[in-house]
Design a protein around this motif. Structure first.
Motif, PDB file in Angstrom:
ATOM      1  N   THR A  43       0.826  -1.257  -0.104  1.00  0.00           N
ATOM      2  CA  THR A  43       0.095   0.042   0.193  1.00  0.00           C
ATOM      3  C   THR A  43       0.900   1.221   0.220  1.00  0.00           C
ATOM      4  O   THR A  43       1.950   1.218   0.409  1.00  0.00           O
ATOM      5  CB  THR A  43      -0.929  -0.058   1.365  1.00  0.00           C
ATOM      6  OG1 THR A  43      -0.011   0.019   2.380  1.00  0.00           O
ATOM      7  CG2 THR A  43      -1.871  -0.991   1.067  1.00  0.00           C
ATOM      8  N   LEU A  44       0.352   2.407  -0.362  1.00  0.00           N
ATOM      9  CA  LEU A  44       0.829   3.550  -0.159  1.00  0.00           C
ATOM     10  C   LEU A  44      -0.352   4.687  -0.086  1.00  0.00           C
ATOM     11  O   LEU A  44      -1.145   4.856  -0.798  1.00  0.00           O
ATOM     12  CB  LEU A  44       1.726   4.217  -1.444  1.00  0.00           C
ATOM     13  CG  LEU A  44       1.838   5.583  -1.825  1.00  0.00           C
ATOM     14  CD1 LEU A  44       2.923   5.912  -0.403  1.00  0.00           C
ATOM     15  CD2 LEU A  44       2.663   5.901  -3.100  1.00  0.00           C
ATOM     16  N   ALA A  45      -0.513   5.105   1.349  1.00  0.00           N
ATOM     17  CA  ALA A  45      -1.461   5.877   1.961  1.00  0.00           C
ATOM     18  C   ALA A  45      -1.681   7.006   0.982  1.00  0.00           C
ATOM     19  O   ALA A  45      -0.698   7.924   0.584  1.00  0.00           O
ATOM     20  CB  ALA A  45      -1.212   6.408   3.343  1.00  0.00           C
ATOM     21  N   GLY A  46      -2.887   7.316   0.479  1.00  0.00           N
ATOM     22  CA  GLY A  46      -3.227   8.406  -0.701  1.00  0.00           C
ATOM     23  C   GLY A  46      -3.156   8.073  -1.862  1.00  0.00           C
ATOM     24  O   GLY A  46      -3.441   8.932  -2.609  1.00  0.00           O
ATOM     25  N   ALA A  47      -2.544   7.041  -2.232  1.00  0.00           N
ATOM     26  CA  ALA A  47      -2.291   6.590  -3.311  1.00  0.00           C
ATOM     27  C   ALA A  47      -2.954   5.290  -3.856  1.00  0.00           C
ATOM     28  O   ALA A  47      -3.326   4.630  -3.094  1.00  0.00           O
ATOM     29  CB  ALA A  47      -0.918   6.495  -3.836  1.00  0.00           C
TER      30      ALA A  47
END
Length: 177
Positions: free
Chosen positions: A38-42
């Motif tokens: 994951t990548l928060a905001g993406a």
């Protein structure tokens, strides 16, 4: 005993997958290592999704570092920068995925994102490097922090692109400072 045997069978039958947590800040070396899912905001995309987005004309941003001329070469030594291969049409914003950025790299990233999005911070942008490359994760995190809401992180990078598209990579031209 039966439960223990069943647990051992399951342990050998199922592949082990590393769960890499997102760090609170930016990730430093080694940059070539397993990355989070994951990548928060993406939005995280795979090769098939990347190919589809590329076909729709979405802008791709390559953050792979640029090879530097080694210091201390003997006078008269001819040095040629090694070629970097990337996804066709990608904007190469070299050296913008390190843990810490110098002012020049921060400015290159900001200007490149502005250019790639045509000033629309909601425009879809695909940020990538190579497979398992923390530099693309760092650059994606920076883009989100700068207010870009259409960030798509492609952790499979150039390797996943080739596997999904069957297309060759092309020589990259670095964005000049």
């Amino acid at each position: 005993m039966i439960l223990r045997a069943a647990a051992l069978l399951l342990a050998f039958a199922l592949p082990a997958t590393a769960q890499v947590p997102e760090p609170a800040g930016f990730r430093g070396p080694p940059y070539s290592a397993p990355v989070p899912a994951t990548l928060a905001g993406a939005t995280v995309i795979d090769g098939k999704q990347a190919v589809a987005m590329h076909a729709r004309g979405v802008m791709f941003i390559d953050v792979y570092p640029r090879t530097r001329k080694p210091q201390g070469l003997p006078q008269g030594t001819i040095w040629r920068e090694s070629r970097h291969q990337t996804i066709p049409g990608a904007l190469w914003l070299w050296d913008t995925g390190y843990e810490r950025l110098a002012d020049a790299e921060q400015a290159r990233l900001a200007a490149g994102l502005q250019q790639a999005s045509s000033g629309d911070r909601a425009a879809p942008l695909v940020i990538f490097c190579r497979a398992d490359c923390w530099q693309s994760w760092n650059a994606g995190k920076r883009a989100v922090a700068m207010g870009y809401t259409g960030v798509h992180w492609f952790p499979g990078g150039t390797e996943a692109w080739q596997a999904a598209s069957g297309d060759d990579l092309v020589d990259a031209d670095p964005v000049q400072p």
